[in-house]
Motif scaffolding. Structure first.
Motif: not given
Lengths: 204, 204
Positions: A159-168, A177-196
């Motif tokens: 989980x850490x490496x996934x979130x880190x990879x998305x940010x990096x 192209x960098x877009x903070x809202x997209x980064x947050x969206x991708x993090x929310x997606x992977x974390x929520x899917x993994x938690x489910x």
């Protein structure tokens, strides 16, 4: 004439504090590439020899700066952890991940330095312990869903490496192209899917 | 006397092929830091000026090498995609992720070069298109679970960055000593959990 060791200790401690503060500001402003022993020593009013006497070598100075960064990172992560203890796992993991994201965004140079540094020798045990303590926040968060300690460590690292990879990748504009809202969206997606996925694995 | 443009074309094409091949071997053996225009030109039997005439600048040469790497990467990814079209989403995503992992392990220097290079100017459209084509394999794989194209792109980016992050941190020994079985375990964990999460999000 050299002063006895005990008499030198307060000087060493004061030099360590001063030089570390200067090194931290330097990494904050110019990144790891800006960190030069000669410049830090000059700004701290000591010789490069004295600087190395305190930190071992340039590697030791970088590790000290990076350890301070991990210390700073621990604060928002602990806050996110403690503020959400009663919430579902997905919300708790998301809070940790977004706290990490905001720290990375707000402290880019310091944060990059932690991952860019290629230490020439083994990092000290207390550095590894500090890292492990941060990962343990994720391990504790998934402990309701994952029974065995080693699977919890695996989950926390993944989980850490996934979130880190998305940010990096996002900060380097690697796949878009960098877009903070997209980064947050991708993090929310992977974390929520993994938690489910964790919850479902548990219930089957 | 300069030959007319048409007469120079075969020479340019031959030089491009030769220099690119040399540059690829160099990156393979020594990484991006080994790639020096002077050395590549000498080995290709041309001047640095002629080399730049073909590739624009050193950036252009690196992008050409990295584009070749993406081309090589496409082969195992397409094979993994095509060999698993009838399987469940989790198995299909895992096959893609592990094909990516094996490529990274087997071609570390080339793979690192793709992500280390900081281009000074916008990369060419055909490079971006090749990247997008690789990501589209993930988008297609999740298309059964995710209805809208933008959410598919988000999912594909998040999944790719997650798997990439796990591999990158592991190869740099960032959060633990490198262990290929652990990397595979972490990738399987995150991909399976995310895939179960996708399926569940779909069924609720």
């Amino acid at each position: 004439m050299t002063a006895p060791k005990t008499a030198r200790e307060p000087y060493r401690a004061a030099l360590r504090t001063k030089a570390l503060k200067i090194a931290e500001s330097t990494v904050e402003e110019a990144g790891l590439k800006g960190l030069q022993a000669r410049v830090i020593a000059a700004n701290a009013g000591c010789s490069v020899g004295s600087l190395y006497n305190v930190f071992g070598d340039i590697d030791g100075l970088v590790v000290a700066v990076n350890e301070r960064t991990l210390e700073l990172l621990e604060e928002p992560l602990k806050r996110a952890f403690e503020a959400n203890t009663t919430k579902p796992t997905a919300a708790r993991l998301t809070a940790l991940a977004l706290a990490y994201m905001h720290f990375a965004f707000d402290n880019q140079n310091r944060w990059r330095a932690v991952f860019e540094h290629q230490p020439q020798s083994e990092v000290p045990a207390h550095y590894r312990e500090r890292q492990a303590r941060l990962l343990s926040l994720i391990e504790k968060t998934v402990s309701g869903e994952i029974a065995t300690p080693e699977m919890r460590i695996r989950a926390a690292r993944a989980l850490f490496a996934s979130v880190h990879g998305i940010i990096a990748l996002a900060l380097d504009n690697r796949i878009s192209t960098f877009n903070a809202a997209n980064v947050e969206g991708e993090i929310r997606f992977i974390v929520a899917a993994a938690a489910r996925g964790l919850a479902e694995a548990q219930s089957t």
